[in-house]
Motif scaffolding. Structure first.
Motif, PDB file in Angstrom:
ATOM      1  N   THR A 184     -43.334  -1.761 -51.809  1.00 30.46           N
ATOM      2  CA  THR A 184     -42.889  -1.253 -50.514  1.00 30.46           C
ATOM      3  C   THR A 184     -41.770  -2.152 -49.997  1.00 30.46           C
ATOM      4  N   SER A 185     -41.101  -1.704 -48.953  1.00 26.11           N
ATOM      5  CA  SER A 185     -39.990  -2.479 -48.398  1.00 26.11           C
ATOM      6  C   SER A 185     -40.455  -3.740 -47.696  1.00 26.11           C
ATOM      7  N   GLU A 199     -48.352  -0.294 -55.255  1.00 24.46           N
ATOM      8  CA  GLU A 199     -47.005   0.235 -55.337  1.00 24.46           C
ATOM      9  C   GLU A 199     -46.063  -0.598 -54.472  1.00 24.46           C
ATOM     10  N   GLY A 224     -53.190  -1.050 -49.104  1.00 22.47           N
ATOM     11  CA  GLY A 224     -51.785  -1.329 -49.377  1.00 22.47           C
ATOM     12  C   GLY A 224     -51.143  -2.341 -48.454  1.00 22.47           C
ATOM     13  N   GLY A 282     -37.636  -1.503 -52.384  1.00 27.55           N
ATOM     14  CA  GLY A 282     -38.885  -1.735 -53.106  1.00 27.55           C
ATOM     15  C   GLY A 282     -39.494  -3.093 -52.863  1.00 27.55           C
ATOM     16  N   TRP A 328     -43.041  -6.759 -52.280  1.00 21.75           N
ATOM     17  CA  TRP A 328     -44.062  -6.540 -53.306  1.00 21.75           C
ATOM     18  C   TRP A 328     -44.420  -7.842 -54.009  1.00 21.75           C
TER      19      TRP A 328
END
Length: 482
Positions: A469-470, A467, A431, A166, A473
């Motif tokens: 993400t790898s 959201e 994103g 995450g 964040w």
């Protein structure tokens, strides 16, 4: 190259950054001559050279190390076991299944005095990496409020693999330290479970560098001490420390001791080992293992050049890069890394030569790496109109963030600031949140309005609402030039 400057000038997005940089040219397939020293191996001399296990936990005899711990060890001081090729365990694979089997060490020159000749050497004690005083507290003072107060912040019970997936790197660094020390009721790893301990230690150091806490990482990496110590060598002659951790530790230890030459020497040691493993793989006809060590050897060559640049030894960096052997099947990543170093040194022609077109090809190349490199070289030459045309052509076949960022920068330099700002804002809306993208966008805010701080704060809120993400964040104030 990592750029943290708050300059008003935007910077182009680079796919590859050199994390390290050396002092003498290192040919890709040529090692410097080893210093040969004659050592007597009498028992009285060995007893005088007994050293503490890293961390100072108990005395254990080991082979004497001649001179600097980074110099090649004398054959008399350490007799390697028969060659054996294997890969180091992936450093981020944290298996919850439990401790790995304890290692069994056969007696050798470094262990005979302690356990008697022929007696098995006990497994190494890694308690020196489990002391709570090693690890620093991570205060979120440099994290913008929208991230600190977000509902997307993970809970304290979230497993480390989930945190990494995450992009919660600060939380992962905290969790790794707690897992190592047994804090918050978590059981500490088995003292002999080197795979788990070293994997957690790598996660801790890597995440610290990702959240702009490299200064803390340079202090904590000292706990490893000498990476080439006999303590870290198993019965097959292989180092227990994963390769990725050794690469990172070399870099951090050089910063910690303010001695970049230390990094050069350590990279030479790693290159010597990589060449040995490559020869072993070739003898076994293991093509996958050969490719792995060949890539690692090429990577070390580029890293040495990076260290030379950091040392301002630009002449040495040029000579070193020129001495690296060209690989016929070199990866696009390594080609781009070499090209970016040449651009940093100001040699655009050499950078263009890092990626050659396919034989018999005419007109524009279909090779993405080559096309991207030519566009970057045009930017380096100040030909922003030509570069913009190339980025626009590339954007039709790829939605890569790097292509979009450089396209936006070119729009700025040709006087189309508003179009460039709109383009970068569109990338954020989709994103994309890399440091380079946010840096260039906030720079455009500063150039187009006096109320840039308001726009920057609004940008932090927009990014915090995305959201996880790898790719990461949680951001820091430096990402938004706050």
């Amino acid at each position: 190259m990592d750029q943290e400057s708050s300059s008003q000038h935007p910077k182009g997005h680079q796919r590859t950054r050199s994390a390290v940089k050396g002092s003498t040219p290192l040919a890709s397939h040529l090692l410097p001559p080893q210093q040969q020293t004659d050592q007597q191996t009498s028992s009285s001399h060995a007893e005088q050279q007994h050293q503490m296990i890293p961390g100072g936990h108990g005395h254990q005899a080991r082979a004497p190390v001649s001179g600097s711990p980074l110099l090649p060890r004398s054959p008399a001081a350490h007799s390697p076991a028969p060659p054996h090729s294997r890969r180091q365990p992936p450093p981020l694979s944290l298996s919850p299944a439990g401790p790995s089997p304890r290692m069994s060490f056969s007696s050798g020159p470094g262990s005979g005095a302690a356990s008697g000749r022929g007696a098995p050497r006990p497994p190494p004690d890694f308690s020196h990496l489990l002391r709570p005083d090693i690890y620093h507290e991570l205060a979120p003072l440099n994290v913008p409020p929208p991230f600190r107060q977000s509902a997307k912040q993970p809970s304290a019970s979230t497993p480390i693999p989930d945190l990494l997936a995450g992009g919660h790197f600060r939380a992962a660094a905290v969790a790794a330290a707690q897992a190592l020390t047994g804090a918050n009721g978590a059981p500490a790893p088995d003292l002999a479970d080197h795979a788990l301990i070293l994997s957690l230690f790598y996660v801790r150091l890597a995440c610290l560098t990702l959240i702009d806490a490299t200064a803390l990482a340079t202090q904590e990496v000292k706990a490893l001490e000498d990476l080439n110590a006999t303590f870290y060598v198993d019965e097959t002659g292989h180092n227990l420390i994963p390769w990725e951790l050794r690469i990172l530790a070399v870099r951090l230890q050089a910063i910690s001791f303010a001695d970049q030459r230390r990094a050069v020497m350590s990279y030479y040691d790693l290159a010597r080992e990589a060449r040995l493993r490559l020869a072993e793989a070739a003898a076994k006809h293991d093509n996958s293992e050969k490719q792995l060590w060949r890539e690692r050897l090429n990577d070390l060559g580029v890293r040495v050049a990076g260290v030379l640049v950091e040392m301002d030894d630009l002449k040495g960096a040029v000579e070193h890069l020129a001495s690296l052997k060209e690989s016929d099947n070199g990866s696009g990543k390594m080609q781009m890394a070499r090209a970016l170093l040449w651009l940093h040194l100001g040699d655009v022609d050499a950078a263009r030569g890092c990626v050659k077109p396919a034989e018999g090809s005419e007109g524009p190349s279909d090779n993405m790496t080559e096309r991207i490199l030519h566009a970057l070289c045009d930017m380096a030459d100040g030909k922003y109109s030509e570069a913009l045309n190339q980025w626009e052509e590339l954007s039709k076949v790829s939605d890569d963030e790097m292509i979009g960022v450089n396209r936006g920068v070119c729009l700025l330099y040709v006087g189309r600031l508003q179009e460039g700002k709109d383009l970068l804002e569109g990338l954020v809306d989709s994103g994309r949140t890399s440091h380079t993208l946010l840096f260039n966008l906030t720079t455009m805010y500063e150039l187009c309005t006096e109320r840039s701080r308001t726009l920057k704060v609004q940008l932090t809120e927009k990014v915090a609402a995305l959201e996880p993400t790898s790719f990461g964040w949680e951001k820091t104030n430096a990402d938004f030039k706050l």
